[in-house]
Write a protein that holds these residues in place. Sequence first.
Motif, short mmCIF file in Angstrom:
data_model
loop_
_atom_site.label_atom_id
_atom_site.label_comp_id
_atom_site.label_asym_id
_atom_site.label_seq_id
_atom_site.Cartn_x
_atom_site.Cartn_y
_atom_site.Cartn_z
N ILE A 328 0.88 -1.16 0.00
CA ILE A 328 0.00 0.00 0.00
C ILE A 328 0.92 1.21 0.00
O ILE A 328 1.76 1.37 0.89
CB ILE A 328 -0.92 0.00 1.24
N SER A 352 -0.91 -2.41 -4.43
CA SER A 352 -2.31 -2.85 -4.30
C SER A 352 -3.27 -1.67 -4.19
O SER A 352 -4.37 -1.70 -4.74
CB SER A 352 -2.45 -3.74 -3.07
N THR A 353 -2.87 -0.61 -3.48
CA THR A 353 -3.66 0.61 -3.34
C THR A 353 -2.69 1.78 -3.21
O THR A 353 -1.66 1.65 -2.54
CB THR A 353 -4.56 0.57 -2.10
N TYR A 355 -2.31 5.89 -2.20
CA TYR A 355 -2.86 7.09 -1.58
C TYR A 355 -2.04 8.28 -2.09
O TYR A 355 -0.82 8.32 -1.89
CB TYR A 355 -2.78 6.99 -0.06
N TYR A 373 -4.52 1.68 -14.45
CA TYR A 373 -4.59 1.32 -13.03
C TYR A 373 -6.02 1.54 -12.54
O TYR A 373 -6.63 2.57 -12.83
CB TYR A 373 -3.62 2.18 -12.23
N LYS A 377 -8.66 1.72 -6.80
CA LYS A 377 -7.47 1.54 -5.97
C LYS A 377 -6.70 2.85 -5.76
O LYS A 377 -5.63 2.86 -5.16
CB LYS A 377 -6.53 0.50 -6.60
N ILE A 378 -7.25 3.95 -6.28
CA ILE A 378 -6.61 5.26 -6.15
C ILE A 378 -7.38 6.09 -5.12
O ILE A 378 -8.58 6.33 -5.29
CB ILE A 378 -6.58 6.02 -7.48
N ILE A 379 -6.72 6.51 -4.07
CA ILE A 379 -7.34 7.32 -3.03
C ILE A 379 -6.66 8.70 -3.02
O ILE A 379 -5.46 8.80 -2.75
CB ILE A 379 -7.20 6.69 -1.63
N SER A 387 -4.03 10.17 4.81
CA SER A 387 -3.61 8.87 4.28
C SER A 387 -3.51 7.84 5.40
O SER A 387 -4.07 6.74 5.31
CB SER A 387 -2.25 8.99 3.58
N THR A 394 -9.11 0.99 7.09
CA THR A 394 -9.44 0.05 6.00
C THR A 394 -8.62 -1.23 6.00
O THR A 394 -8.97 -2.16 5.28
CB THR A 394 -9.25 0.74 4.63
N ASN A 401 0.63 -6.88 5.48
CA ASN A 401 0.60 -5.63 4.73
C ASN A 401 1.96 -4.94 4.83
O ASN A 401 2.59 -4.96 5.89
CB ASN A 401 -0.44 -4.65 5.30
#
Length: 439
Positions: A328, A352-353, A355, A373, A377-379, A387, A394, A401
């Motif tokens: 992440i 995977s994600t 921020y 992408y 998965k984009i924050i 963040s 989450t 992780n």
Amino acid sequence: MNKALVFGAGISGLGAKKLLEKNGYKVVLVDDKKAMSSEEGMNTLPGVDLFIKSPGVPYTELVKKAFELNIPVIDEVELAYRYMKKKVKHPRLIAVTGTNGKTTTTTKIKELIQYSGYRCEFAGNIGRSFADLVAEDADLDYIVLELSSYQLENVKEFRPDIAMVINLAPDHLDRYEKAEDYYDTKFNIAVRQEVGDYFITNMNCQESSKRLDKINADILKVSLDGGSGCDLYPKGGWVVYNGKNIICEKKLSLKGRHNLENILFIGAVAEIIGLDEEKLREFLYNTGTLEHRMERFLEVGDTIFINDSKGTNIESSKMAIEAYHGCILICGGVDKKLDLKPLVDAIKSHVSTVYLIGELAEKLEQELVQGGYPEAKIIRAGNLENSVSLIQKTIDVCEKNNILLSPATASFDQFKNFEARGKIFKELVKKYFTAGEKI
């Protein structure tokens, strides 16, 4: 009395002011936020004998006017070098530049030389300014300088005993018109070297190899892939120097291909200055990682937090992202006007994600979506605290992780520097994940 104008009241400018005043100069300090304004400074230019431009200062009208008036414009590094060379006894100078690995290499060379029993300090783009260090007239055997391209723009006489360019990749295109200008500026580190000095070059770096005809010093070649004519390279689990196994790779405390590249340069310096090889091995088998550079600092359940705030360009962050597949990622900061495709490709393959924070967030989000992408998965978090707070809400820390801060750019849109960014990240993680254990 000679008169000097110092433009910029940061670490570099204040070091220059200290050294100039020690040498009897009347100093005018110009800084639009902290001292005399540029407009007032313009009126003081007549009668100025020397103009010191701090590395972070752009080429404003004040700087251009100094050039027009034929006032010598130099960097603080050049000023400090001239002062140092006037001394009958002065330390040998080791100068380090490149796009990635400068801080690790500089720090570890300094620590190795100290470990070997010599008096050594570092300065430049790390810790304190070169001018501040030499103003103290400390009795040193060696000084190791980390130098950015900005610090090499106005060197004239600067001539280190040992210089190196670790690697070159596009960076700072918000300052330079094209990447080639940035690369050429890096090579100013060796422009005044002569036979008897040493230049260490990376034979895996195509841009460095293209510029070796600029070098007059004795060249020592290192390579991660070996090859004909290389002096230092890994082979068969060992780092080899002139055909002799000197360092066992699996015993190295600094892991990863990027660190192995740094170690080749560290080993090259050790061989040039004649350090004991047993001391070299002892040091490299036991030395620790640097703060803010792929620093694993907290573990909560099966979740590990990595502070790579020193990842201030795309190539550096790519290495970190690839080292933590499935991570992440927290990414973003100043928009350096770089091609983001290599970063997008690394995120697509390994993250995977993501921020996104800072000035670069919107542009990076657009390129990630265009590159395929998944939007889900984009924050767009905006800043570090958002963040970390969102991640805390989450993820399940009992699952495996890797939470990686690797911004891929500079911090100045939201922080004083990358150190402040990394420090705040670590504080926020400890605030939101209170059950963690320090690694």
